[in-house]
Design a protein around this motif. Structure first.
Motif, PDB file in Angstrom:
ATOM      1  N   LEU A   1      -7.520   5.129   1.928  1.00 63.24           N
ATOM      2  CA  LEU A   1      -7.738   3.710   1.670  1.00 63.24           C
ATOM      3  C   LEU A   1      -9.216   3.389   1.854  1.00 63.24           C
ATOM      4  O   LEU A   1      -9.850   3.847   2.800  1.00 63.24           O
ATOM      5  CB  LEU A   1      -6.887   2.866   2.616  1.00 63.24           C
ATOM      6  CG  LEU A   1      -6.798   1.378   2.311  1.00 63.24           C
ATOM      7  CD1 LEU A   1      -6.162   1.143   0.951  1.00 63.24           C
ATOM      8  CD2 LEU A   1      -5.998   0.670   3.376  1.00 63.24           C
ATOM      9  N   ASN A   2      -9.766   2.607   0.949  1.00 65.24           N
ATOM     10  CA  ASN A   2     -11.189   2.295   0.943  1.00 65.24           C
ATOM     11  C   ASN A   2     -11.477   0.994   1.680  1.00 65.24           C
ATOM     12  O   ASN A   2     -10.715   0.031   1.585  1.00 65.24           O
ATOM     13  CB  ASN A   2     -11.686   2.212  -0.503  1.00 65.24           C
ATOM     14  CG  ASN A   2     -11.611   3.554  -1.167  1.00 65.24           C
ATOM     15  OD1 ASN A   2     -12.475   4.383  -0.974  1.00 65.24           O
ATOM     16  ND2 ASN A   2     -10.532   3.809  -1.904  1.00 65.24           N
TER      17      ASN A   2
ATOM     18  N   LEU B   1       0.846  -1.185   0.000  1.00 66.39           N
ATOM     19  CA  LEU B   1       0.000   0.000   0.000  1.00 66.39           C
ATOM     20  C   LEU B   1       0.887   1.242   0.000  1.00 66.39           C
ATOM     21  O   LEU B   1       1.723   1.412   0.891  1.00 66.39           O
ATOM     22  CB  LEU B   1      -0.909  -0.007   1.239  1.00 66.39           C
ATOM     23  CG  LEU B   1      -1.851  -1.200   1.336  1.00 66.39           C
ATOM     24  CD1 LEU B   1      -2.508  -1.256   2.711  1.00 66.39           C
ATOM     25  CD2 LEU B   1      -2.896  -1.139   0.239  1.00 66.39           C
ATOM     26  N   TRP B   2       0.705   2.080  -0.981  1.00 64.52           N
ATOM     27  CA  TRP B   2       1.513   3.282  -1.155  1.00 64.52           C
ATOM     28  C   TRP B   2       0.908   4.421  -0.341  1.00 64.52           C
ATOM     29  O   TRP B   2      -0.268   4.737  -0.476  1.00 64.52           O
ATOM     30  CB  TRP B   2       1.519   3.631  -2.642  1.00 64.52           C
ATOM     31  CG  TRP B   2       2.400   4.760  -3.060  1.00 64.52           C
ATOM     32  CD1 TRP B   2       2.260   6.069  -2.727  1.00 64.52           C
ATOM     33  CD2 TRP B   2       3.525   4.680  -3.915  1.00 64.52           C
ATOM     34  NE1 TRP B   2       3.232   6.820  -3.318  1.00 64.52           N
ATOM     35  CE2 TRP B   2       4.028   5.987  -4.063  1.00 64.52           C
ATOM     36  CE3 TRP B   2       4.167   3.641  -4.579  1.00 64.52           C
ATOM     37  CZ2 TRP B   2       5.130   6.283  -4.842  1.00 64.52           C
ATOM     38  CZ3 TRP B   2       5.258   3.935  -5.354  1.00 64.52           C
ATOM     39  CH2 TRP B   2       5.746   5.237  -5.478  1.00 64.52           C
TER      40      TRP B   2
ATOM     41  N   LYS C   1     -13.997   5.544   3.498  1.00 65.24           N
ATOM     42  CA  LYS C   1     -12.594   5.809   3.154  1.00 65.24           C
ATOM     43  C   LYS C   1     -11.910   6.315   4.411  1.00 65.24           C
ATOM     44  O   LYS C   1     -12.428   7.190   5.097  1.00 65.24           O
ATOM     45  CB  LYS C   1     -12.547   6.866   2.059  1.00 65.24           C
ATOM     46  CG  LYS C   1     -11.176   7.159   1.499  1.00 65.24           C
ATOM     47  CD  LYS C   1     -11.245   8.220   0.408  1.00 65.24           C
ATOM     48  CE  LYS C   1     -12.055   7.763  -0.758  1.00 65.24           C
ATOM     49  NZ  LYS C   1     -11.363   7.503  -1.980  1.00 65.24           N
TER      50      LYS C   1
ATOM     51  N   SER D   1      -9.765  -2.094  -2.180  1.00 65.84           N
ATOM     52  CA  SER D   1     -10.355  -1.878  -0.862  1.00 65.84           C
ATOM     53  C   SER D   1     -10.187  -3.132  -0.029  1.00 65.84           C
ATOM     54  O   SER D   1      -9.992  -4.228  -0.561  1.00 65.84           O
ATOM     55  CB  SER D   1     -11.838  -1.521  -0.968  1.00 65.84           C
ATOM     56  OG  SER D   1     -12.570  -2.604  -1.496  1.00 65.84           O
TER      57      SER D   1
ATOM     58  N   HIS E   1      -4.518   6.388  -3.207  1.00 70.92           N
ATOM     59  CA  HIS E   1      -5.423   5.239  -3.199  1.00 70.92           C
ATOM     60  C   HIS E   1      -6.679   5.574  -4.000  1.00 70.92           C
ATOM     61  O   HIS E   1      -7.083   6.733  -4.083  1.00 70.92           O
ATOM     62  CB  HIS E   1      -5.828   4.891  -1.762  1.00 70.92           C
ATOM     63  CG  HIS E   1      -4.681   4.483  -0.903  1.00 70.92           C
ATOM     64  ND1 HIS E   1      -4.017   3.290  -1.054  1.00 70.92           N
ATOM     65  CD2 HIS E   1      -4.065   5.120   0.112  1.00 70.92           C
ATOM     66  CE1 HIS E   1      -3.046   3.208  -0.175  1.00 70.92           C
ATOM     67  NE2 HIS E   1      -3.055   4.311   0.553  1.00 70.92           N
ATOM     68  N   THR E   2      -7.292   4.553  -4.586  1.00 70.68           N
ATOM     69  CA  THR E   2      -8.560   4.713  -5.298  1.00 70.68           C
ATOM     70  C   THR E   2      -9.511   3.599  -4.865  1.00 70.68           C
ATOM     71  O   THR E   2      -9.108   2.636  -4.198  1.00 70.68           O
ATOM     72  CB  THR E   2      -8.386   4.616  -6.828  1.00 70.68           C
ATOM     73  OG1 THR E   2      -8.143   3.258  -7.185  1.00 70.68           O
ATOM     74  CG2 THR E   2      -7.269   5.513  -7.335  1.00 70.68           C
TER      75      THR E   2
END
Length: 162
Positions: free
Chosen positions: A118-119, A13-14, A113, A81, A76-77
């Motif tokens: 992050l979702n 995870l960036w 979110k 998730s 994040h998008t």
């Protein structure tokens, strides 16, 4: 000195610069979650300097993750998730509220979110079970869910019954 075992598959995870804060929040919020290791950068890099936290090894519900403080270039998008299956309304509320109370924001259909972008899908099992059942039961539960932000189990169960 023994080299620690590196998992075969890890979710990377960036983060911009706060992977450690995020990992600590996840570890404090979700069971079977922990911060396992923090690694400083061995030299300067585009978004930081030697000695800054570069990576954080952690788990979320037992899933191995690596937080990378790579800078602001890749946010994040919704394309990624965590989906958290819950058994009770209390559990659903606890995770949902923890995320929102820590700077997160709600979305539709059980999605929210966290403050790092992050979702999360906080998904009660009765909803998933209704979808698996198919037919009119799934249609009614789906229609009820489409009106919600946080999932209300009592409303989903009433919709399943018709």
């Amino acid at each position: 000195m023994t080299t620690p075992r590196i998992p075969k598959n890890t979710i990377c995870l960036w983060f911009d610069k706060d992977a450690l804060d995020a990992a600590r929040f996840y570890a404090a919020t979700f069971p079977d979650s922990e911060v396992r290791a923090v690694h400083p950068a061995p030299g300067d890099y585009p978004s930081g300097h030697k000695g800054d936290v570069l990576t954080v090894e952690f788990t979320v519900f037992g899933i191995p993750c690596l937080g990378l403080n790579g800078g602001p270039d890749f946010p994040h998008t919704e394309a990624f998730s965590f989906q958290v299956a819950t058994d009770t309304q209390e559990e659903t509320d606890r995770y949902w509220n923890a995320i929102l109370d820590n700077g997160g924001r709600e979305s539709a259909c059980g999605w929210c979110k966290d403050r790092w972008g992050l979702n999360w899908q906080i998904t009660p099992r009765p909803l998933t079970e209704a979808m698996i059942a198919g037919g009119a039961e799934a249609e009614r539960a789906f229609a009820a869910m489409m009106q919600m932000r946080k999932i209300d189990i009592a409303t989903i169960e009433a919709a399943r019954r018709g």
